[in-house]
Motif scaffolding. Sequence first.
Motif, PDB file in Angstrom:
ATOM      1  N   VAL A 150     -32.426   9.513 -48.093  1.00  7.47           N
ATOM      2  CA  VAL A 150     -31.986   8.133 -48.341  1.00  7.47           C
ATOM      3  C   VAL A 150     -33.083   7.198 -47.837  1.00  7.47           C
ATOM      4  N   VAL A 151     -33.613   6.363 -48.726  1.00  7.88           N
ATOM      5  CA  VAL A 151     -34.746   5.504 -48.387  1.00  7.88           C
ATOM      6  C   VAL A 151     -34.462   4.071 -48.828  1.00  7.88           C
ATOM      7  N   VAL A 152     -35.233   3.158 -48.249  1.00  6.69           N
ATOM      8  CA  VAL A 152     -35.228   1.756 -48.676  1.00  6.69           C
ATOM      9  C   VAL A 152     -36.658   1.410 -49.064  1.00  6.69           C
ATOM     10  N   VAL A 153     -36.886   1.172 -50.353  1.00 12.06           N
ATOM     11  CA  VAL A 153     -38.207   0.829 -50.877  1.00 12.06           C
ATOM     12  C   VAL A 153     -38.080  -0.408 -51.750  1.00 12.06           C
ATOM     13  N   GLU A 154     -39.044  -1.298 -51.617  1.00 12.37           N
ATOM     14  CA  GLU A 154     -39.034  -2.544 -52.402  1.00 12.37           C
ATOM     15  C   GLU A 154     -37.695  -3.272 -52.263  1.00 12.37           C
ATOM     16  N   GLN A 155     -37.140  -3.238 -51.050  1.00 11.05           N
ATOM     17  CA  GLN A 155     -35.858  -3.878 -50.742  1.00 11.05           C
ATOM     18  C   GLN A 155     -34.707  -3.307 -51.563  1.00 11.05           C
ATOM     19  N   GLU A 156     -34.861  -2.068 -52.013  1.00 12.64           N
ATOM     20  CA  GLU A 156     -33.812  -1.374 -52.760  1.00 12.64           C
ATOM     21  C   GLU A 156     -33.406  -0.127 -51.990  1.00 12.64           C
ATOM     22  N   TRP A 157     -32.095   0.103 -51.900  1.00  8.90           N
ATOM     23  CA  TRP A 157     -31.555   1.261 -51.201  1.00  8.90           C
ATOM     24  C   TRP A 157     -31.240   2.352 -52.213  1.00  8.90           C
ATOM     25  N   GLY A 158     -31.747   3.562 -51.966  1.00  4.01           N
ATOM     26  CA  GLY A 158     -31.499   4.632 -52.919  1.00  4.01           C
ATOM     27  C   GLY A 158     -31.800   5.998 -52.328  1.00  4.01           C
ATOM     28  N   ARG A 159     -31.808   7.001 -53.200  1.00  2.00           N
ATOM     29  CA  ARG A 159     -31.980   8.396 -52.807  1.00  2.00           C
ATOM     30  C   ARG A 159     -33.156   8.996 -53.572  1.00  2.00           C
ATOM     31  N   ILE A 160     -33.960   9.805 -52.880  1.00  4.92           N
ATOM     32  CA  ILE A 160     -35.080  10.479 -53.538  1.00  4.92           C
ATOM     33  C   ILE A 160     -34.509  11.524 -54.493  1.00  4.92           C
ATOM     34  N   THR A 169     -47.439  13.491 -59.183  1.00  6.51           N
ATOM     35  CA  THR A 169     -48.044  12.169 -59.332  1.00  6.51           C
ATOM     36  C   THR A 169     -47.091  11.007 -59.069  1.00  6.51           C
ATOM     37  N   TYR A 170     -45.792  11.221 -59.100  1.00  6.49           N
ATOM     38  CA  TYR A 170     -44.865  10.101 -58.895  1.00  6.49           C
ATOM     39  C   TYR A 170     -43.585  10.604 -58.231  1.00  6.49           C
ATOM     40  N   VAL A 171     -42.822   9.634 -57.721  1.00  7.33           N
ATOM     41  CA  VAL A 171     -41.549   9.913 -57.058  1.00  7.33           C
ATOM     42  C   VAL A 171     -40.465   9.075 -57.735  1.00  7.33           C
ATOM     43  N   VAL A 172     -39.344   9.687 -58.028  1.00  9.57           N
ATOM     44  CA  VAL A 172     -38.218   8.991 -58.661  1.00  9.57           C
ATOM     45  C   VAL A 172     -37.163   8.707 -57.597  1.00  9.57           C
ATOM     46  N   VAL A 173     -36.819   7.429 -57.448  1.00 15.80           N
ATOM     47  CA  VAL A 173     -35.787   7.011 -56.494  1.00 15.80           C
ATOM     48  C   VAL A 173     -34.541   6.601 -57.281  1.00 15.80           C
ATOM     49  N   HIS A 174     -33.428   7.256 -56.999  1.00 14.85           N
ATOM     50  CA  HIS A 174     -32.155   6.920 -57.630  1.00 14.85           C
ATOM     51  C   HIS A 174     -31.514   5.780 -56.842  1.00 14.85           C
ATOM     52  N   SER A 202     -47.047   8.363 -56.202  1.00 11.62           N
ATOM     53  CA  SER A 202     -47.002   9.077 -54.920  1.00 11.62           C
ATOM     54  C   SER A 202     -47.770   8.338 -53.835  1.00 11.62           C
ATOM     55  N   THR A 203     -48.832   7.619 -54.241  1.00 12.16           N
ATOM     56  CA  THR A 203     -49.622   6.893 -53.254  1.00 12.16           C
ATOM     57  C   THR A 203     -48.830   5.771 -52.596  1.00 12.16           C
ATOM     58  N   TYR A 204     -47.745   5.319 -53.226  1.00 11.92           N
ATOM     59  CA  TYR A 204     -46.935   4.257 -52.626  1.00 11.92           C
ATOM     60  C   TYR A 204     -46.400   4.711 -51.264  1.00 11.92           C
ATOM     61  N   PHE A 205     -45.954   5.955 -51.180  1.00 14.69           N
ATOM     62  CA  PHE A 205     -45.328   6.447 -49.959  1.00 14.69           C
ATOM     63  C   PHE A 205     -46.345   6.849 -48.898  1.00 14.69           C
ATOM     64  N   THR A 206     -47.627   6.868 -49.247  1.00 15.67           N
ATOM     65  CA  THR A 206     -48.662   7.157 -48.252  1.00 15.67           C
ATOM     66  C   THR A 206     -49.417   5.918 -47.817  1.00 15.67           C
ATOM     67  N   THR A 207     -49.203   4.797 -48.509  1.00 17.58           N
ATOM     68  CA  THR A 207     -49.937   3.573 -48.183  1.00 17.58           C
ATOM     69  C   THR A 207     -49.043   2.392 -47.854  1.00 17.58           C
ATOM     70  N   THR A 208     -47.745   2.474 -48.163  1.00 16.50           N
ATOM     71  CA  THR A 208     -46.836   1.346 -47.974  1.00 16.50           C
ATOM     72  C   THR A 208     -45.710   1.745 -47.027  1.00 16.50           C
ATOM     73  N   PRO A 209     -45.397   0.911 -46.024  1.00 13.29           N
ATOM     74  CA  PRO A 209     -44.267   1.227 -45.145  1.00 13.29           C
ATOM     75  C   PRO A 209     -42.951   1.232 -45.917  1.00 13.29           C
ATOM     76  N   PHE A 210     -42.076   2.175 -45.582  1.00 16.65           N
ATOM     77  CA  PHE A 210     -40.758   2.257 -46.194  1.00 16.65           C
ATOM     78  C   PHE A 210     -39.790   2.828 -45.170  1.00 16.65           C
ATOM     79  N   GLN A 211     -38.517   2.655 -45.423  1.00 16.26           N
ATOM     80  CA  GLN A 211     -37.486   3.155 -44.510  1.00 16.26           C
ATOM     81  C   GLN A 211     -36.949   4.482 -45.018  1.00 16.26           C
ATOM     82  N   ASN A 212     -36.893   5.467 -44.124  1.00 22.32           N
ATOM     83  CA  ASN A 212     -36.284   6.762 -44.428  1.00 22.32           C
ATOM     84  C   ASN A 212     -35.105   6.950 -43.478  1.00 22.32           C
ATOM     85  N   TRP A 213     -33.904   6.814 -44.005  1.00 24.48           N
ATOM     86  CA  TRP A 213     -32.705   6.864 -43.165  1.00 24.48           C
ATOM     87  C   TRP A 213     -32.339   8.284 -42.760  1.00 24.48           C
ATOM     88  N   THR A 214     -32.882   9.279 -43.416  1.00 26.20           N
ATOM     89  CA  THR A 214     -32.506  10.658 -43.125  1.00 26.20           C
ATOM     90  C   THR A 214     -33.732  11.480 -42.739  1.00 26.20           C
TER      91      THR A 214
END
Length: 392
Positions: free
Chosen positions: A201-211, A217-222, A233-245
Amino acid sequence: MLDSSADGAPTVLAVAAGAAVLAWLVGIAAGALLARVARRMPVVAAISHRGRTPVRLLLVLLAVQVVLGAATGVGGWRDVVVRLVGLALIATVAWLVGVAAFVAEDVALSRYDVDTSDNRHARRVRTQVILLRRLAVVALAVVAVAAMLLTFPSARAAGASILASAGVLSIVAGLAAQTALANVFAGLQLAFTDAIRVDDVVVVEQEWGRIEEITLTYVVVHVWDDRRMVLPSTYFTTTPFQNWTRTQSAVLGAVELDVDWTVPVEEMRGELVRLVDGHPLWDGRVQVLQVTDAVGSVVRLRALVSAVDGPTLFDLRCHVREGLVGWLQREHPHALPQVRNAGVPGYAAASSGTPATAGSPAAEGLFTGSGAAEERASAFAGDGDHALSPAR
């Protein structure tokens, strides 16, 4: 040795067709025999299910290859067909190896159940296994295509030239595919550094969802409202994000309310206990009501509660928020937020509109209106003679 004359072509084709049919029937019989054994062995069942078609095709191609190899001098078409059958054999063998990769993935994933409350380790293994399988399939496809090209003499000559200039080509290719390669390496980094996993469960771009999916090359967030956010994929290595789990599924959540100063905090704290105590959404760890701010005309209260995971916490917060608001409306409507502009001692005098004189305290500012203020202003100006003035 079959008839080598040109007139023997129909005979060769007939024999090849018969051999192909016989090989297909052998493949069916072998599949039926394997299905009986597979009833007690799940691994064999997976191999039988996924590998049924490529095994039959491999037997057919081998039979045709043997027949055509024994027939010589039947015309120029033979060499073309032999070349095509050889290419099909390479592709079929690659298909079978890919089936083995998929079976290995199924066996590995079957040992780790993610339908549990604490499934962090299972989700990590699942993410890594899926990514390894995808990487193996990509590598297998590249090797198969290269093997097909190497069957042509002209391609082998070109390959020697390419290897001679591999340094230059690697630089050019690296520059041309810099973004794509960066995403590939970022995908591998995500899988093996355990930064995110499938079902996190993550919060990216102010959106709450699930990996939902992690590729090379990419990650899909539901997202919670059933949208899909596709991020490189580079988004998660260069940009701070919240990982609730990240370490566990259990999380804390806050419900904040702005209320009037007359709110009975102790009674409201008891109401929070009543709302969450014994509720199926609450995990029994944390329930706290605190005054976190008291500025202006409102007092800010924060109710902190806990749940087993992010989705459960969302519903629990909504339940607590609705319960506290309803309790205030029923039991203490005076404690709802309100603007105080009358009936307060001293309010009328303060709002009479009498202009402040130059010597009154109201006319004194931080940097003007008194000797101390002027000294403070000159200190900020960097020179004792540079006091702030309208000219400056």
